[in-house]
Motif scaffolding. Structure first.
Motif, PDB file in Angstrom:
ATOM      1  N   PHE A   1      58.053  25.891  43.860  1.00 57.58           N
ATOM      2  CA  PHE A   1      59.324  25.179  43.914  1.00 57.58           C
ATOM      3  C   PHE A   1      59.859  25.052  45.335  1.00 57.58           C
ATOM      4  CE2 PHE A   1      59.184  27.470  39.801  1.00 57.58           C
ATOM      5  CZ  PHE A   1      59.087  26.371  38.966  1.00 57.58           C
ATOM      6  N   ASN A   2      58.963  25.217  46.321  1.00 59.65           N
ATOM      7  CA  ASN A   2      59.367  25.172  47.728  1.00 59.65           C
ATOM      8  C   ASN A   2      60.457  26.196  48.015  1.00 59.65           C
ATOM      9  OD1 ASN A   2      59.061  24.303  50.323  1.00 59.65           O
ATOM     10  ND2 ASN A   2      60.326  22.473  50.104  1.00 59.65           N
ATOM     11  N   LEU A   3      60.338  27.369  47.407  1.00 59.21           N
ATOM     12  CA  LEU A   3      61.301  28.448  47.595  1.00 59.21           C
ATOM     13  C   LEU A   3      60.689  29.603  48.378  1.00 59.21           C
ATOM     14  CD1 LEU A   3      62.801  28.585  43.989  1.00 59.21           C
ATOM     15  CD2 LEU A   3      63.808  27.535  46.011  1.00 59.21           C
ATOM     16  N   THR A   4      59.714  29.340  49.214  1.00 56.50           N
ATOM     17  CA  THR A   4      58.849  30.310  49.882  1.00 56.50           C
ATOM     18  C   THR A   4      57.915  30.918  48.842  1.00 56.50           C
ATOM     19  OG1 THR A   4      60.231  32.292  49.717  1.00 56.50           O
ATOM     20  CG2 THR A   4      60.624  30.814  51.604  1.00 56.50           C
ATOM     21  N   SER A   5      56.889  31.601  49.310  1.00 56.22           N
ATOM     22  CA  SER A   5      55.797  32.031  48.432  1.00 56.22           C
ATOM     23  C   SER A   5      56.263  33.015  47.367  1.00 56.22           C
ATOM     24  CB  SER A   5      54.682  32.669  49.274  1.00 56.22           C
ATOM     25  OG  SER A   5      54.115  31.705  50.129  1.00 56.22           O
ATOM     26  N   THR A   6      55.659  32.876  46.179  1.00 61.04           N
ATOM     27  CA  THR A   6      55.983  33.698  45.015  1.00 61.04           C
ATOM     28  C   THR A   6      54.730  34.430  44.558  1.00 61.04           C
ATOM     29  OG1 THR A   6      57.655  32.101  44.337  1.00 61.04           O
ATOM     30  CG2 THR A   6      56.900  33.651  42.672  1.00 61.04           C
ATOM     31  N   VAL A   7      54.885  35.708  44.205  1.00 63.65           N
ATOM     32  CA  VAL A   7      53.744  36.560  43.862  1.00 63.65           C
ATOM     33  C   VAL A   7      53.855  37.011  42.410  1.00 63.65           C
ATOM     34  CG1 VAL A   7      52.536  38.710  44.401  1.00 63.65           C
ATOM     35  CG2 VAL A   7      53.584  37.382  46.231  1.00 63.65           C
ATOM     36  N   THR A   8      52.762  36.874  41.654  1.00 62.53           N
ATOM     37  CA  THR A   8      52.666  37.459  40.314  1.00 62.53           C
ATOM     38  C   THR A   8      51.390  38.281  40.238  1.00 62.53           C
ATOM     39  OG1 THR A   8      51.571  35.474  39.457  1.00 62.53           O
ATOM     40  CG2 THR A   8      53.952  35.603  39.188  1.00 62.53           C
ATOM     41  N   ALA A   9      51.354  39.258  39.337  1.00 64.25           N
ATOM     42  CA  ALA A   9      50.208  40.170  39.250  1.00 64.25           C
ATOM     43  C   ALA A   9      49.586  40.130  37.865  1.00 64.25           C
ATOM     44  CB  ALA A   9      50.644  41.594  39.580  1.00 64.25           C
ATOM     45  N   GLY A  10      48.295  40.429  37.803  1.00 67.77           N
ATOM     46  CA  GLY A  10      47.584  40.523  36.538  1.00 67.77           C
ATOM     47  C   GLY A  10      46.206  41.112  36.779  1.00 67.77           C
ATOM     48  N   ILE A  11      45.337  40.965  35.818  1.00 64.78           N
ATOM     49  CA  ILE A  11      43.966  41.448  35.967  1.00 64.78           C
ATOM     50  C   ILE A  11      42.999  40.293  35.736  1.00 64.78           C
ATOM     51  CG2 ILE A  11      44.511  43.803  35.245  1.00 64.78           C
ATOM     52  CD1 ILE A  11      43.174  43.075  32.529  1.00 64.78           C
ATOM     53  N   ILE A  12      41.763  40.474  36.186  1.00 65.51           N
ATOM     54  CA  ILE A  12      40.714  39.511  35.873  1.00 65.51           C
ATOM     55  C   ILE A  12      40.310  39.724  34.422  1.00 65.51           C
ATOM     56  CG2 ILE A  12      38.348  38.804  36.360  1.00 65.51           C
ATOM     57  CD1 ILE A  12      38.798  39.573  39.258  1.00 65.51           C
ATOM     58  N   SER A  13      40.529  38.689  33.607  1.00 62.44           N
ATOM     59  CA  SER A  13      40.250  38.795  32.171  1.00 62.44           C
ATOM     60  C   SER A  13      38.807  38.463  31.845  1.00 62.44           C
ATOM     61  CB  SER A  13      41.174  37.856  31.392  1.00 62.44           C
ATOM     62  OG  SER A  13      42.522  38.060  31.736  1.00 62.44           O
ATOM     63  N   ALA A  14      38.218  37.538  32.628  1.00 66.87           N
ATOM     64  CA  ALA A  14      36.834  37.123  32.380  1.00 66.87           C
ATOM     65  C   ALA A  14      36.325  36.389  33.609  1.00 66.87           C
ATOM     66  CB  ALA A  14      36.744  36.230  31.150  1.00 66.87           C
ATOM     67  N   LYS A  15      35.019  36.274  33.709  1.00 68.93           N
ATOM     68  CA  LYS A  15      34.383  35.495  34.786  1.00 68.93           C
ATOM     69  C   LYS A  15      33.465  34.455  34.169  1.00 68.93           C
ATOM     70  CE  LYS A  15      32.864  37.619  38.434  1.00 68.93           C
ATOM     71  NZ  LYS A  15      32.061  38.533  39.277  1.00 68.93           N
ATOM     72  N   ALA A  16      33.126  33.455  34.965  1.00 73.66           N
ATOM     73  CA  ALA A  16      32.219  32.383  34.532  1.00 73.66           C
ATOM     74  C   ALA A  16      32.722  31.690  33.283  1.00 73.66           C
ATOM     75  CB  ALA A  16      30.812  32.927  34.309  1.00 73.66           C
ATOM     76  N   ARG A  17      34.033  31.407  33.245  1.00 72.50           N
ATOM     77  CA  ARG A  17      34.605  30.648  32.139  1.00 72.50           C
ATOM     78  C   ARG A  17      34.393  29.153  32.379  1.00 72.50           C
ATOM     79  NH1 ARG A  17      34.883  33.902  28.075  1.00 72.50           N
ATOM     80  NH2 ARG A  17      36.832  34.971  27.652  1.00 72.50           N
ATOM     81  N   SER A  18      34.008  28.422  31.347  1.00 68.60           N
ATOM     82  CA  SER A  18      33.872  26.968  31.424  1.00 68.60           C
ATOM     83  C   SER A  18      34.971  26.341  30.577  1.00 68.60           C
ATOM     84  CB  SER A  18      32.503  26.530  30.911  1.00 68.60           C
ATOM     85  OG  SER A  18      32.392  25.127  30.938  1.00 68.60           O
ATOM     86  N   LEU A  19      35.655  25.323  31.130  1.00 65.59           N
ATOM     87  CA  LEU A  19      36.756  24.679  30.416  1.00 65.59           C
ATOM     88  C   LEU A  19      36.354  23.324  29.858  1.00 65.59           C
ATOM     89  CD1 LEU A  19      39.698  25.445  32.873  1.00 65.59           C
ATOM     90  CD2 LEU A  19      38.814  26.825  30.995  1.00 65.59           C
ATOM     91  N   SER A  20      35.101  22.927  30.034  1.00 62.75           N
ATOM     92  CA  SER A  20      34.663  21.603  29.611  1.00 62.75           C
ATOM     93  C   SER A  20      33.241  21.674  29.106  1.00 62.75           C
ATOM     94  CB  SER A  20      34.756  20.607  30.776  1.00 62.75           C
ATOM     95  OG  SER A  20      34.113  19.386  30.454  1.00 62.75           O
ATOM     96  N   ARG A  21      32.961  20.921  28.037  1.00 67.03           N
ATOM     97  CA  ARG A  21      31.592  20.843  27.523  1.00 67.03           C
ATOM     98  C   ARG A  21      30.733  19.934  28.384  1.00 67.03           C
ATOM     99  NH1 ARG A  21      32.297  20.184  20.937  1.00 67.03           N
ATOM    100  NH2 ARG A  21      33.280  22.209  20.556  1.00 67.03           N
ATOM    101  N   VAL A  22      31.392  19.076  29.167  1.00 65.40           N
ATOM    102  CA  VAL A  22      30.652  18.127  29.998  1.00 65.40           C
ATOM    103  C   VAL A  22      30.240  18.763  31.312  1.00 65.40           C
ATOM    104  CG1 VAL A  22      30.758  15.875  31.137  1.00 65.40           C
ATOM    105  CG2 VAL A  22      31.903  16.220  28.932  1.00 65.40           C
ATOM    106  N   ARG A  23      31.197  19.456  31.977  1.00 67.67           N
ATOM    107  CA  ARG A  23      30.901  20.080  33.262  1.00 67.67           C
ATOM    108  C   ARG A  23      30.850  21.590  33.075  1.00 67.67           C
ATOM    109  NH1 ARG A  23      35.190  18.153  37.509  1.00 67.67           N
ATOM    110  NH2 ARG A  23      36.573  18.737  35.832  1.00 67.67           N
ATOM    111  N   ASN A  24      29.743  22.193  33.433  1.00 66.49           N
ATOM    112  CA  ASN A  24      29.584  23.634  33.294  1.00 66.49           C
ATOM    113  C   ASN A  24      30.110  24.348  34.532  1.00 66.49           C
ATOM    114  OD1 ASN A  24      28.135  23.984  30.676  1.00 66.49           O
ATOM    115  ND2 ASN A  24      26.730  22.564  31.674  1.00 66.49           N
ATOM    116  N   GLN A  25      31.388  24.097  34.844  1.00 66.87           N
ATOM    117  CA  GLN A  25      31.974  24.748  35.998  1.00 66.87           C
ATOM    118  C   GLN A  25      32.358  26.178  35.642  1.00 66.87           C
ATOM    119  OE1 GLN A  25      35.049  22.503  37.844  1.00 66.87           O
ATOM    120  NE2 GLN A  25      35.500  24.044  39.372  1.00 66.87           N
ATOM    121  N   SER A  26      32.349  27.045  36.646  1.00 64.93           N
ATOM    122  CA  SER A  26      32.575  28.469  36.423  1.00 64.93           C
ATOM    123  C   SER A  26      33.914  28.881  37.028  1.00 64.93           C
ATOM    124  CB  SER A  26      31.429  29.259  37.069  1.00 64.93           C
ATOM    125  OG  SER A  26      31.623  30.632  36.923  1.00 64.93           O
ATOM    126  N   PHE A  27      34.839  29.391  36.187  1.00 71.28           N
ATOM    127  CA  PHE A  27      36.160  29.807  36.642  1.00 71.28           C
ATOM    128  C   PHE A  27      36.350  31.316  36.482  1.00 71.28           C
ATOM    129  CE2 PHE A  27      36.914  25.349  35.521  1.00 71.28           C
ATOM    130  CZ  PHE A  27      37.660  24.913  36.608  1.00 71.28           C
TER     131      PHE A  27
END
Length: 459
Positions: free
Chosen positions: A184-210
């Motif tokens: 929101f152009n309010l200077t940088s904002t920080v949130t915390a969490g954990i890595i839930s998974a690796k190599a996630r694909s969000l599309s059946r067409v492109r096998n991109q890894s998130f």
């Protein structure tokens, strides 16, 4: 009668005591304060439970916040209403500028900034606001829609704080991470969490890894930094999964190893250099895959090997199960494609595979893509192999290997040798000539079928 009246009085008294106790101890009011500014969308709430994990985010936050920027994208919008001006001049007569926002990460002291392609897409003007509120005009160095990564450049008067790319392959599921953005152009904002998974694909067409995390990411955080507790940049925040458009529990980041490789390619070559292995894997969760037991395989089942590819020359075969690459374990196709996305043509990798109960380690040299998508025609074409040259009786041309849904099936497995009487020798010719044609320009395409007959199509 007296006994019934007595029981009624006892029940009434017990109910009154219970209701009073509930009101006293449990029914505390919840307050929701809204600012006096009618335009504000921020609602103060009670603080949540403190994180007692022992993880210290202060060093990572200090390293990161000043390297994350706000990106403002001005595009030429369209507010045509079908009136007389639109009739005479088209929609351009009523264009209005539209503003989109996102985040970005400074990756060098001289002002190179990585962000998402969708943050800067279709821009006519780009502005970057630093964490100290200084504003700069930004130039697009390059962008890659496939990985959703873009590279910007600003000219600042002094060296800028920046983040160096970390090694996303070393990130672990369960590891604490910070998502840092400037939504929101309010200077940088920080949130915390954990890595839930690796190599996630969000599309059946492109096998991109998130990289998937549960750190809160909302619209406007796109292009921001995902860092570990050491402050290492391990990802570029890109997407959320939500039916409302707001964060509901999961967010996704492009791994830093992929983003770094894309940025280096854009700076050196102006486009992304893809190093291809040359294999395909079957789609899982289909009836056929379940019948063959492919869903239960831990690894990547090789269903086909592309002729004259790196995999073909190294000796990979149909039925092989790829278990690892360069000593990195591979359990699914997205893990393989995610690793390969950080490689270029000419790079050599070591593929560990299982064949008929034996484990083999084969060195493979990755090759340049032998196909290109011609979006204006809805065709995917590839360079001819030695076998194709013999089959079609030609030495030059490109073979149609895939078509869009709205395209003619008769195009498949034919060779294009000319477009508008210009010879097509390879995919570079096909891409150059066809990309230069207008959508409404007449096209004459000459095909050769397997019988050696020429066919000319006018579109």
């Amino acid at each position: 009668m007296k006994k019934a009246a007595g029981l009624f009085l006892v029940a009434l008294l017990a109910g009154a005591v219970t209701l009073g106790a509930y009101k006293l101890f449990f029914d505390q009011p919840t307050y929701r304060f809204i600012g006096t500014d009618d335009q504000s969308s921020f609602v103060p709430t009670r603080a949540g439970v403190a994180n007692n994990s022992g993880a210290d985010f202060t060093i990572a936050a200090q390293k990161t916040v000043h390297a994350v920027v706000h990106v403002k994208n001005v595009t030429a919008g369209n507010s045509g209403s079908g009136g007389l001006l639109d009739f005479w001049y088209g929609n351009q007569a009523r264009q209005r500028p539209q503003v989109g926002t996102g985040s970005g990460v400074i990756i060098s002291p001289d002002g190179y900034i990585v962000t998402n392609n969708h943050v800067i897409d279709k821009s006519v003007q780009l502005q970057v606001t630093l964490n100290n509120n200084k504003i700069y005009e930004a130039e697009i160095i390059g962008a890659d829609p496939n990985t959703d990564i873009a590279l910007l450049k600003i000219d600042a008067e002094e060296d800028l704080p920046y983040l160096a790319f970390g090694n996303s392959d070393q990130a672990q599921i369960g590891e604490w991470v910070l998502a840092v953005g400037n939504p929101f152009n309010l200077t940088s904002t920080v949130t915390a969490g954990i890595i839930s998974a690796k190599a996630r694909s969000l599309s059946r067409v492109r096998n991109q890894s998130f990289i998937q995390t549960d750190a809160a990411v909302n619209p406007g955080n796109s292009g921001g930094a995902l860092v570990n507790t050491n402050g290492d940049l391990i990802g570029i925040n890109t997407a959320i999964t939500s039916q409302t458009g707001s964060y509901v529990g999961y967010s996704f980041a492009v791994p830093s190893n992929i983003a770094k490789k894309v940025v280096e390619d854009l700076m050196e070559f102006g486009n992304v250099q893809k190093g291809l292995l040359g294999i395909s894997a079957p789609r899982l969760n289909t009836t056929r895959a379940i019948e063959l037991g492919l869903n239960e395989i831990e690894g990547v089942y090789v269903s086909t090997v592309e002729e004259e590819s790196g995999a073909d020359e190294a000796g990979l075969q149909e039925g092989d199960i790829i278990k690892g690459v360069d000593e990195i374990q591979v359990r699914k196709f997205e893990e393989l494609t995610g690793y390969l996305a950080s490689k270029r043509p000419g790079d050599q990798i070591e593929v560990s595979l299982e064949r008929e109960g034996k484990v083999l380690n084969l060195p493979v040299t990755l090759k340049k893509a032998s196909y290109v998508d011609i979006n204006s025609l809805g065709l995917r074409v590839k360079n001819l192999t030695q076998s194709d040259r013999k089959t079609f009786g030609v030495s030059k041309g490109v073979k149609v290997v895939a078509i869009a849904r709205n395209q003619r099936e008769s195009f498949l497995n034919k060779v294009i040798v000319e477009v508008n009487d210009e010879p097509i020798r390879n995919i570079e010719d096909a891409n150059r000539i066809m990309s230069g044609l207008s959508q409404y320009e007449l096209r004459s395409i000459t095909f050769i079928n397997k019988d050696g007959d020429r066919e000319r199509l006018i579109q």
